[in-house]
Design a protein around this motif. Structure first.
Motif, mmCIF file in Angstrom:
data_model
loop_
_atom_site.group_PDB
_atom_site.id
_atom_site.type_symbol
_atom_site.label_atom_id
_atom_site.label_comp_id
_atom_site.label_asym_id
_atom_site.label_seq_id
_atom_site.Cartn_x
_atom_site.Cartn_y
_atom_site.Cartn_z
ATOM 1 N N MET A 1 0.814 -1.200 0.000
ATOM 2 C CA MET A 1 0.000 0.000 0.000
ATOM 3 C C MET A 1 0.854 1.259 0.000
ATOM 4 O O MET A 1 0.551 2.242 -0.663
ATOM 5 N N TYR A 2 1.947 1.234 0.756
ATOM 6 C CA TYR A 2 2.775 2.426 0.918
ATOM 7 C C TYR A 2 4.121 2.303 0.206
ATOM 8 O O TYR A 2 5.023 3.077 0.453
ATOM 9 N N MET B 1 9.197 9.010 7.213
ATOM 10 C CA MET B 1 9.359 8.499 8.570
ATOM 11 C C MET B 1 8.026 8.435 9.317
ATOM 12 O O MET B 1 7.994 8.289 10.531
ATOM 13 N N SER B 2 6.909 8.551 8.609
ATOM 14 C CA SER B 2 5.602 8.485 9.261
ATOM 15 C C SER B 2 5.345 7.085 9.775
ATOM 16 O O SER B 2 5.930 6.101 9.313
ATOM 17 N N SER B 3 4.441 7.001 10.741
ATOM 18 C CA SER B 3 4.130 5.705 11.346
ATOM 19 C C SER B 3 3.544 4.743 10.337
ATOM 20 O O SER B 3 3.799 3.534 10.381
ATOM 21 N N LYS B 4 2.758 5.259 9.382
ATOM 22 C CA LYS B 4 2.143 4.373 8.389
ATOM 23 C C LYS B 4 3.178 3.757 7.477
ATOM 24 O O LYS B 4 3.090 2.581 7.133
ATOM 25 N N GLU C 1 4.989 0.875 9.338
ATOM 26 C CA GLU C 1 4.221 -0.210 9.939
ATOM 27 C C GLU C 1 4.539 -1.565 9.332
ATOM 28 O O GLU C 1 4.485 -2.592 10.009
ATOM 29 N N CYS C 2 4.874 -1.598 8.043
ATOM 30 C CA CYS C 2 5.131 -2.885 7.387
ATOM 31 C C CYS C 2 6.405 -3.533 7.908
ATOM 32 O O CYS C 2 6.599 -4.737 7.760
ATOM 33 N N PHE C 3 7.289 -2.740 8.530
ATOM 34 C CA PHE C 3 8.519 -3.296 9.093
ATOM 35 C C PHE C 3 8.355 -3.670 10.568
ATOM 36 O O PHE C 3 9.202 -4.363 11.123
ATOM 37 N N THR D 1 9.494 5.232 16.140
ATOM 38 C CA THR D 1 10.287 5.592 14.973
ATOM 39 C C THR D 1 11.195 6.781 15.310
ATOM 40 O O THR D 1 10.919 7.550 16.220
ATOM 41 N N ASP D 2 12.282 6.882 14.556
ATOM 42 C CA ASP D 2 13.226 7.970 14.787
ATOM 43 C C ASP D 2 12.703 9.263 14.190
ATOM 44 O O ASP D 2 11.759 9.282 13.388
#
Length: 343
Positions: free
Chosen positions: A6-7, A15-18, A21-23, A99-100
């Motif tokens: 999707m992303y 660096m957004s949370s979305k 998320e896949c990682f 996330t950083d």
């Protein structure tokens, strides 16, 4: 639909949370607790054991001056750094899902993990070459492998490892190059990952060749000593020490291959095929095996190296004497009498 797909195009460099998320593949609380427990246990033991190995080597003049133990101290330092950086970064990302602040900060942490693990493999290669020269050319070993050359080799090793590990931070990443990103590591270019895998395979291949020669010569030495049992001179003692250390390093190599094979196989597979969430989760758990390798190495040294084992016994004996002295001190005796009177 897979969240990574999707992303993949829209926010692969965000660096957004979305986009991250896949990682973050640990989906249940039980998985997070399990992996946090393993990281905490292995990390704590790894820090203690490798710190102890470094102390034993540098506290004894007999060991810290030998090139063999200089290389082993580099391995222990690399494993110590790997345990600290890897556990902190891994738990922060996979367990706490933090996330950083920037892509550069993430690549900086990833470079630290990469540096320590690459230095660990490279230190093992130097140790293998040290044993190879010691057994193949024993008469010229002290002339070829000196302390000055050992420290120079370690300097080149660490500079090379740092430079290689921080190439993504310096620009070799999929965001800067607008190329294909790895499905296992955010912002990492697939070509860089392929190059790093090739480097690791070359290191392992060189170690296997060196250790195969060491084992072959060790078998010859064993056969020779079996025929010369009457002679117990200094040369035979030196041979037995070389054989013992060679067997120790072969054990280290065997553990290294067992711990790193699953991770390398999944890395190679990720370059040629798409990974689903299940395989990403398997990779996360297999990464703990790399930490396990760093924890097992010093245990093998303590069990197989007579010099380190003797130094360890001296340290334990010294600690016992200090404990007994503190128990027999006047303060301890007066405290014991006071407790008896109060009772």
């Amino acid at each position: 639909m897979d969240i990574c797909q999707m992303y993949e195009n829209a926010s692969k460099c965000s660096m957004s949370s979305k986009s991250m998320e896949c990682f973050m593949v640990l989906s249940t609380q039980a998985q997070k607790i399990s992996i946090a427990t393993l990281c905490g246990l292995f990390g704590a033991l790894c820090i203690f054991e490798n710190s102890l190995v470094l102390y034993l080597i540098f506290s004894s003049p007999g060991t810290r001056r030998k090139p063999s133990y200089i290389f082993i101290s580099s391995l222990a330092l690399a494993d110590l750094l790997a345990s600290i950086i890897f556990v902190g970064s891994f738990l922060n990302f996979h367990v706490f899902n933090e996330t950083d602040s920037s892509k550069e900060m993430f690549l900086l942490k990833l470079g630290g993990v990469n540096t320590s693990f690459t230095a660990s493999l490279s230190s093992l290669l130097l140790t293998a070459l040290d044993r190879y020269i010691s057994i193949s050319r024993p008469s010229k070993y002290k002339l070829l492998v000196t302390r000055k050359r050992a420290w120079a080799a370690l300097g080149v090793l660490w500079v090379t490892c740092v430079t290689t590990a921080f190439l993504p931070l310096l620009g070799w990443n999929c965001c800067t190059l607008d190329s294909s990103c790895s499905e296992l590591f955010p912002f990492v270019d697939d070509n860089y990952l392929s190059s790093w895998i090739c480097l690791v395979v070359v290191l392992l291949g060189c170690m296997v060749y060196a250790y195969a020669h060491v084992l072959w010569r060790a078998r010859q030495h064993v056969a020779y000593m079996g025929k010369q049992q009457v002679q117990v001179g200094k040369q035979n003692t030196s041979m037995r020490m070389d054989i013992m250390l060679a067997k120790t390093l072969v054990m280290v190599l065997a553990v290294l291959v067992l711990c790193w094979s699953p991770v390398l196989i999944l890395m190679i597979y990720s370059i040629f095929a798409k990974l689903n969430n299940h395989l990403r989760k398997v990779f996360a758990f297999c990464s703990i095996l790399c930490l396990l390798n760093s924890m097992v190495n010093p245990v093998i040294y303590a069990l197989r190296s007579n010099e380190l084992y003797s130094s360890l016994r001296v340290v334990f004996s010294r600690c016992r004497r200090q404990l007994r002295a503190s128990d027999d001190s006047p303060e301890a005796g007066s405290a014991h009498k006071t407790s008896m009177i109060e009772t």
